[in-house]
Design a protein around this motif. Structure first.
Motif, PDB file in Angstrom:
ATOM      1  N   SER A   1      -0.859  -3.911  -5.259  1.00  0.00           N
ATOM      2  CA  SER A   1       0.820  -4.300  -5.712  1.00  0.00           C
ATOM      3  C   SER A   1       2.184  -3.813  -5.110  1.00  0.00           C
ATOM      4  O   SER A   1       1.736  -3.015  -4.276  1.00  0.00           O
ATOM      5  CB  SER A   1       0.097  -3.078  -6.763  1.00  0.00           C
ATOM      6  OG  SER A   1       0.323  -1.579  -6.632  1.00  0.00           O
ATOM      7  N   THR A   2       3.252  -4.057  -5.620  1.00  0.00           N
ATOM      8  CA  THR A   2       4.647  -3.932  -4.658  1.00  0.00           C
ATOM      9  C   THR A   2       4.247  -2.769  -4.683  1.00  0.00           C
ATOM     10  O   THR A   2       5.193  -1.696  -5.719  1.00  0.00           O
ATOM     11  CB  THR A   2       5.331  -4.899  -5.876  1.00  0.00           C
ATOM     12  OG1 THR A   2       5.327  -5.622  -5.801  1.00  0.00           O
ATOM     13  CG2 THR A   2       6.304  -4.562  -4.915  1.00  0.00           C
ATOM     14  N   PRO A   3       4.875  -1.938  -3.031  1.00  0.00           N
ATOM     15  CA  PRO A   3       4.985  -1.011  -3.622  1.00  0.00           C
ATOM     16  C   PRO A   3       6.485  -0.620  -3.998  1.00  0.00           C
ATOM     17  O   PRO A   3       7.288  -1.271  -4.076  1.00  0.00           O
ATOM     18  CB  PRO A   3       5.379  -0.676  -1.775  1.00  0.00           C
ATOM     19  CG  PRO A   3       5.658  -1.988  -1.334  1.00  0.00           C
ATOM     20  CD  PRO A   3       4.628  -2.516  -2.082  1.00  0.00           C
ATOM     21  N   GLN A   4       7.102   0.922  -4.314  1.00  0.00           N
ATOM     22  CA  GLN A   4       8.082   1.156  -5.246  1.00  0.00           C
ATOM     23  C   GLN A   4       8.745   1.916  -4.323  1.00  0.00           C
ATOM     24  O   GLN A   4       8.646   2.460  -3.584  1.00  0.00           O
ATOM     25  CB  GLN A   4       8.025   2.530  -6.403  1.00  0.00           C
ATOM     26  CG  GLN A   4       7.070   1.303  -7.004  1.00  0.00           C
ATOM     27  CD  GLN A   4       6.234   2.316  -8.735  1.00  0.00           C
ATOM     28  OE1 GLN A   4       7.747   3.929  -8.570  1.00  0.00           O
ATOM     29  NE2 GLN A   4       5.664   1.940  -9.446  1.00  0.00           N
ATOM     30  N   THR A   5      10.381   1.780  -4.230  1.00  0.00           N
ATOM     31  CA  THR A   5      11.249   2.127  -3.579  1.00  0.00           C
ATOM     32  C   THR A   5      11.590   3.252  -4.351  1.00  0.00           C
ATOM     33  O   THR A   5      11.616   3.734  -5.546  1.00  0.00           O
ATOM     34  CB  THR A   5      12.470   1.007  -3.702  1.00  0.00           C
ATOM     35  OG1 THR A   5      12.214   0.520  -4.741  1.00  0.00           O
ATOM     36  CG2 THR A   5      12.117  -0.378  -2.630  1.00  0.00           C
ATOM     37  N   THR A   6      11.841   3.915  -3.273  1.00  0.00           N
ATOM     38  CA  THR A   6      11.751   5.183  -4.071  1.00  0.00           C
ATOM     39  C   THR A   6      13.330   6.323  -3.157  1.00  0.00           C
ATOM     40  O   THR A   6      13.583   5.322  -1.957  1.00  0.00           O
ATOM     41  CB  THR A   6      11.471   6.660  -3.057  1.00  0.00           C
ATOM     42  OG1 THR A   6      10.804   6.467  -1.945  1.00  0.00           O
ATOM     43  CG2 THR A   6       9.808   6.379  -4.232  1.00  0.00           C
ATOM     44  N   THR A   7      14.281   6.931  -3.822  1.00  0.00           N
ATOM     45  CA  THR A   7      15.287   7.056  -2.686  1.00  0.00           C
ATOM     46  C   THR A   7      15.197   8.578  -1.733  1.00  0.00           C
ATOM     47  O   THR A   7      14.865   9.396  -2.122  1.00  0.00           O
ATOM     48  CB  THR A   7      16.522   7.996  -4.084  1.00  0.00           C
ATOM     49  OG1 THR A   7      16.941   6.679  -5.023  1.00  0.00           O
ATOM     50  CG2 THR A   7      17.994   8.488  -3.372  1.00  0.00           C
TER      51      THR A   7
END
Length: 65
Positions: free
Chosen positions: A7-13
Motif C-alpha cells: 500500500s501507498t505510505p501515508q504522509t505525516t506532518t
C-alpha cells in the motif's frame, strides 16, 4: 477483498521541535563530544538517543517495580 501489502505510505506532518537547554559539567560535555565523534553523529542526536533510552528504561522500571 484483502488490502494490498504494498500500500501507498501515508504522509505525516513532522513533529514540532522544541529547543531545550541544559547545563552540564565540562567532563560530561567532553564525554558527549567523544561519543558523538566516535559514532559520527551530532551531539544533539546522541543526546536525543540517550534521553529516549533513559526514559524507556525508567518506564520499564516503573512497570516492573
Amino acid at each position: 477483498m484483502m488490502g494490498n501489502a504494498m500500500s501507498t505510505p501515508q504522509t505525516t506532518t513532522p513533529e514540532r521541535t522544541i529547543r531545550f537547554t541544559v547545563d552540564m559539567p565540562e567532563s560530561l560535555h567532553q564525554h558527549l563530544t567523544d561519543v558523538a565523534t566516535r559514532l559520527k553523529r551530532k551531539k544533539a542526536m546522541v543526546v536525543r538517543m540517550a534521553l529516549e533510552q533513559a526514559l524507556k528504561d525508567l518506564d520499564d522500571d516503573a512497570v516492573v517495580g
